[in-house]
Design an enzyme around this catalytic site. Structure first.
Site: not given
Length: 491
Positions: A34, A346
């Site tokens: 994101h 991540d």
């Protein structure tokens, strides 16, 4: 550590080397982190950081599907309710008050962990880069579309991941590149999501109990390894005065070291209204935060097969399974999905790379990082009788595909289907090499970044769970032993 600075577009010479003659691109899967967001929780208010940030203009333009009138269920037409959202929080004596930004703003105020306007811009630009490469330069994807059946769009249930994927898609295929169907309507793209208990698009330690045990063990190992080092002493000297109750900075402090890094990352990506004192942005502070954070969160994937099986093996099994769907559709003449785009995190990206032995860095994945997993075919043949990919996928849902069958049980005929196929991964537009693919016979001659599909699947099979939910309940309360003999990833 914070915002990705994309490399320049490939030159013509680079493009020829990356996409050589004799190999035909068949299928691409993009896993994208994101975009920039607010911290997931409020920290360091004693350093002057406001808990609520005014960087979310989207909350002025919220839309919700509602029934237009009270009719029979299933028959009632839907309309759209437009509204704007404001946040409420605790005031003095727990009195409800409207949350405000640093200058008293009541509109555009972000929730915790929310995708910000900056994050929307960066993920939109990622979509533009994907279009430039796969549409304009390679002509792999069509310039205009009437249907999205050739796309696989997916997201975790976390709003910032879904919104980031939607931003990227809207740039990959903007309104000017969409054609209406026979009814004059543009069909809405299908976006796949899962219930939290089924989610494997990120390491799901909330639902996978055994993985949570392993994560805690490796986190404790990191604390034992780093807490009394000169590096941690440096962090305490620089940042300790801002820690609650004068606590030293540690892997397992409150906030945890990863929480400190989270707030530093988020503030560093945004404007002057939401900045920490300058010592938080000291280059050595950045280097230590990342180095220790990477060791705490991702060393388990590199060293422990059970860790990578439960943390990221389900996703990697899906990645290979979709490749095999593509291969099988090439053989049966049906239309295969060509492009996948998944909104994730991540921990997804680093977990994927580390599980393949290809995350040899101390740098934390920046916002809007992405991995492109590309499937190539040698000397492609033409196809005929193109059918529906969606229909093919779900009609065979009860019959396991080759992608979920380990290489060790495939027949000679099934193994032969993989011949002539190669897999190449690019992380933030830079090719990566999987250790096991360096071996003779496991890569395209002259380029170790092109792994044979046989070798790639063989490596992934070793940590693909056969029943993820069941395996998440196995070995509970047994030794996790992160100090045991390592089981290296990527082979």
């Amino acid at each position: 550590m914070t915002t990705l600075v994309p490399r320049k577009p490939y030159t013509d010479d680079e493009l020829k080397q990356l996409y050589p003659d004799g190999l035909s691109l068949q299928f691409v899967q993009v896993l994208m982190r994101h975009g920039e967001r607010t911290p997931v929780s409020s920290r360091f208010q004693n350093a002057g950081l406001q808990p609520f940030w005014p960087y979310c203009a989207s909350v002025r333009q919220m839309k919700t599907a509602i029934m237009a009138h009270g009719g029979e269920l299933g028959d009632a037409p839907f309309s759209t309710l437009e509204w704007k959202r404001r946040l409420e929080t605790f005031g003095e004596n727990d009195k409800p008050v409207t949350a405000t930004g640093p200058n008293g703003q009541v509109d555009d105020v972000c929730d915790m962990g929310a995708l910000t306007d900056t994050g929307r811009q960066s993920t939109f630009r990622l979509g533009q880069r994907l279009r430039h490469l796969y549409v304009d330069r390679l002509h792999f994807l069509p310039a205009t579309i009437r249907s999205t059946d050739f796309l696989y769009l997916r997201s975790t249930p976390v709003p910032r991941a879904l919104e980031s994927m939607q931003q990227a898609f809207s740039a990959l295929y903007p309104p000017t590149a969409r054609e209406p169907d026979e009814t004059g309507q543009y069909p809405a793209p299908v976006i796949m999501t899962r219930a939290p208990g089924d989610e494997t698009l990120f390491p799901n330690d909330s639902l996978c109990r055994r993985f949570a045990e392993l994560s805690r063990a490796f986190a404790q190992r990191a604390a034992d390894k780093w807490n009394d080092t000169d590096d941690m002493a440096y962090l305490s000297a620089e940042l300790g005065k801002w820690m609650p109750d004068g606590a030293r900075v540690a892997v397992d402090s409150r906030p945890r070291l990863s929480g400190v890094m989270d707030t530093v990352n988020a503030t560093n990506a945004h404007g002057p209204q939401t900045k920490l004192p300058k010592e938080f942005y000291d280059p050595r502070v950045k280097e230590i935060l990342e180095k220790v954070g990477v060791d705490e969160w991702f060393s388990g994937y590199k060293e422990n097969r059970e860790y990578r099986t439960l943390g990221i093996g389900g996703l990697m099994g899906d990645v290979v399974g979709r490749m095999m769907e593509s291969v099988e559709h090439q053989d049966d003449g049906k239309e295969a999905v060509k492009f996948g785009l998944s909104g994730c995190h991540d921990t997804t990206l680093a977990g994927v790379l580390a599980s393949l032995g290809a995350f040899e860095t101390n740098a934390w994945p920046p916002f809007t990082s992405h991995i492109a997993i590309e499937l190539f075919r040698e000397e492609p043949r033409g196809t005929a009788g193109r059918g529906s990919w969606w229909g093919g996928l779900f009609s065979r849902a009860s019959t396991p595909s080759i992608g979920r069958k380990p290489m060790t049980v495939l027949s000679a005929a099934e193994k032969a289907k993989l011949d002539g196929y190669y897999v190449r991964m690019r992380y933030n537009d830079e090719p990566v090499t999987i250790p096991g693919c360096r071996m003779r016979g496991n890569h395209l001659e002259g380029d170790e970044t092109f792994c044979t599909l046989t070798a790639f699947k063989t490596i992934v099979d070793k940590y693909t769970p056969q029943n993820w939910k069941a395996e998440c309940r196995m070995n509970l309360n047994t030794p996790t032993n992160p100090k045991a003999e390592p089981e290296p990833a990527g082979y």
